[in-house]
Write an enzyme that holds these catalytic residues in place. Structure first.
Site, mmCIF file in Angstrom:
data_model
loop_
_atom_site.group_PDB
_atom_site.id
_atom_site.type_symbol
_atom_site.label_atom_id
_atom_site.label_comp_id
_atom_site.label_asym_id
_atom_site.label_seq_id
_atom_site.Cartn_x
_atom_site.Cartn_y
_atom_site.Cartn_z
ATOM 1 N N CYS A 1 0.879 -1.162 0.000
ATOM 2 C CA CYS A 1 0.000 0.000 0.000
ATOM 3 C C CYS A 1 0.923 1.220 0.000
ATOM 4 C CB CYS A 1 -0.966 -0.026 1.173
ATOM 5 S SG CYS A 1 -0.220 -0.347 2.790
ATOM 6 N N CYS A 2 0.620 2.264 0.783
ATOM 7 C CA CYS A 2 1.502 3.432 0.797
ATOM 8 C C CYS A 2 2.707 3.221 1.710
ATOM 9 C CB CYS A 2 0.726 4.671 1.251
ATOM 10 S SG CYS A 2 -0.429 5.287 0.016
ATOM 11 N N GLN A 3 2.441 2.716 2.925
ATOM 12 C CA GLN A 3 3.513 2.553 3.895
ATOM 13 C C GLN A 3 3.650 1.126 4.410
ATOM 14 O OE1 GLN A 3 5.708 4.846 4.771
ATOM 15 N NE2 GLN A 3 4.791 6.465 3.548
ATOM 16 N N GLY A 4 2.754 0.231 4.003
ATOM 17 C CA GLY A 4 2.839 -1.150 4.470
ATOM 18 C C GLY A 4 2.470 -1.296 5.923
ATOM 19 N N VAL A 5 1.457 -0.544 6.367
ATOM 20 C CA VAL A 5 1.038 -0.573 7.769
ATOM 21 C C VAL A 5 -0.330 -1.223 7.933
ATOM 22 C CG1 VAL A 5 0.424 0.843 9.788
ATOM 23 C CG2 VAL A 5 2.399 1.452 8.388
ATOM 24 N N SER A 6 -1.313 -0.760 7.186
ATOM 25 C CA SER A 6 -2.696 -1.170 7.447
ATOM 26 C C SER A 6 -3.320 -1.976 6.316
ATOM 27 C CB SER A 6 -3.550 0.073 7.737
ATOM 28 O OG SER A 6 -4.889 -0.269 8.005
ATOM 29 N N ARG A 7 -3.432 -1.398 5.125
ATOM 30 C CA ARG A 7 -4.184 -2.053 4.053
ATOM 31 C C ARG A 7 -3.523 -3.348 3.576
ATOM 32 N NH1 ARG A 7 -5.075 3.778 1.196
ATOM 33 N NH2 ARG A 7 -3.153 4.113 2.384
#
Length: 462
Positions: free
Chosen positions: A163-169
């Site tokens: 995803c954008c930062q590899g944290v949530s999605r």
């Protein structure tokens, strides 16, 4: 996405679910650049901010002291260019050397409206359009994601999820898949993923959906007390209107059927695909594929039965009264409600709340909706993909004038797709130019794939 039915894997055992406090989960948009709360495991003790136990649901015994000392933004920066096995953010997604070093063959991009398909000439991409919001529906796309991962496994490839930062999605989708594939609980799978990527933390809404997913993919075959589940096929996102997914209805009943659509009705030992009289074949096909996914991933026993509006057998209507609906009321549907629905004139069922979804689908099928657009700063012949439409806005150097020319290149797969003959590419391109703030009166010339050489010759003069 492959719609083939797959043989079921080894049965998974039911596992317990432990509910989490809302305060233990990061807020929406936590995986975007900026402030981000210290990552905590779902069951971590709040004493000192450190986990107190490594047992499932009670925290982690992971040494993240070096991360905590760096501060919130430093935590993101620390992992920004780290490829955590096959999970990361946009920084790695655009780094071909790192992807090659890790043997990546396929990419699942969770944020198509932010990150383009950087290396689509070398890698196989699957793009989703997920917002990092607790209200975002990830449940309806999970089985498509599972199919994609399984396809990659069968091909002997390796998929990179970002995803954008590899944290949530992206982490939420990986957690869901491993829960099913490895037969693990949410807690255990979360710990495993977090051990690989320390900043992994699904937002609260995703976590709740993953807990519900755990109940569905780990459930034993449906019991006589099982509830009625009902899904309607609808676009998952306006960015991909023909990516149709099964969306679960909160109040399943015959009154929820619409003649324009396709629905999946899941009851004890049976799964029905109900097809309305005005349902487009594209939606019907996807509904059948979604039913096979439910059979595979939820271990449904029984046959898939396709029923058409106006030709429903009595057993279909009886199914609504045999089980409790999946709703807060927990009240059985009355016989009068079922009789009223069964006697409705075929083709006349319309649910107004579905209108926007059906309009989006119909426009996409007839070519009236533009999919996501990616701006190319450079162009090479390899960018001409048969599954794409390219628009070139350029000066008319042949006549040495400042007037711009617009060339449209239509790939062969697009040209041969359903209803494409009805598409007026001049009109559609004019609409696109208007939305981009350009004059829709510019000269437009359309080239099909077999006319590629003619287009390239003109571009050489532009």
């Amino acid at each position: 996405m492959s719609s083939k039915a797959r043989s079921c894997l080894q049965s998974l055992q039911p596992l317990a679910i432990t509910r989490r406090s809302l305060d233990e989960w990061p807020k929406a948009d936590s995986d975007k650049v900026g402030e981000w709360p210290n990552p905590t495991t779902p069951g971590a003790s709040k004493a000192g901010g450190r986990p107190s136990s490594a047992r499932p649901g009670e925290g982690l015994r992971l040494d993240h002291s070096s991360l905590r000392s760096q501060g919130r933004k430093d935590q993101i920066a620390f992992f920004d260019k780290e490829c955590s096995k096959v999970l990361c953010g946009d920084a790695v997604a655009k780094n071909r050397d790192i992807l090659r070093k890790n043997g990546i063959t396929h990419v699942l991009n969770c944020v198509g409206f932010v990150c383009p398909e950087y290396f689509k000439s070398d890698l196989v991409y699957r793009t989703l359009w997920l917002q990092d919001s607790p209200t975002e529906d990830i449940t309806s796309i999970l089985y498509d994601v599972f199919d994609y991962f399984e396809d990659v496994r069968e091909q002997g490839g390796r998929v990179f999820v970002h995803c954008c930062q590899g944290v949530s999605r992206s982490t939420s989708l990986v957690i869901a898949y491993l829960m099913w594939r490895e037969g693990q609980s949410f807690d255990d799978t979360f710990q495993f993923v977090k051990a690989a990527r320390g900043i992994a933390n699904p937002n609260m809404g995703f976590a709740c959906q993953l807990l519900q997913c755990q109940k569905r993919v780990h459930a034993i075959p449906l019991s006589p007390n099982s509830v009625l589940r009902m899904y309607r096929m609808a676009p998952h996102s306006q960015y991909a209107p023909l990516h149709l997914v099964p969306k679960m209805l909160n109040d399943p009943s015959p009154a929820a059927l619409d003649s324009r659509g396709a629905f999946i009705v899941h009851v004890l030992l049976s799964i029905y695909v109900w097809v309305g009289m005005k349902c487009d074949p594209v939606m019907e096909k996807d509904a059948k594929a979604a039913a096979f996914q439910v059979v595979r991933y939820e271990k449904v026993q029984g046959h898939i039965k396709v029923v058409r509006e106006g030709l429903e057998p009595q057993e279909f209507w009886d199914a609504f009264s045999s089980t409790l609906p999946n709703s807060d009321t927990n009240t059985k549907i009355s016989k009068d409600q079922i009789d009223s629905a069964s006697k409705s004139n075929p083709g006349s069922r319309i649910i107004e709340s579905y209108d926007a979804d059906f309009e989006l689908v119909y426009k996409a099928i007839t070519g009236g909706v533009w999919p996501s657009m990616e701006k190319l700063t450079t162009f090479a012949r390899k960018d001409l993909d048969s599954n794409s439409v390219l628009i070139f806005v350029t000066s008319n150097a042949i006549r040495r004038e400042a007037v711009k020319m617009v060339y449209v290149w239509v790939g062969g797969e697009i040209e041969s797709s359903k209803s494409v003959n009805a598409v007026d590419w001049q009109q559609v391109t004019g609409d696109f130019l208007h939305r981009k703030g350009l004059s829709d009166a510019l000269p437009i010339k359309v080239f099909k794939e077999h006319e590629t050489e003619n287009l390239l010759e003109l571009l050489n003069f532009s």
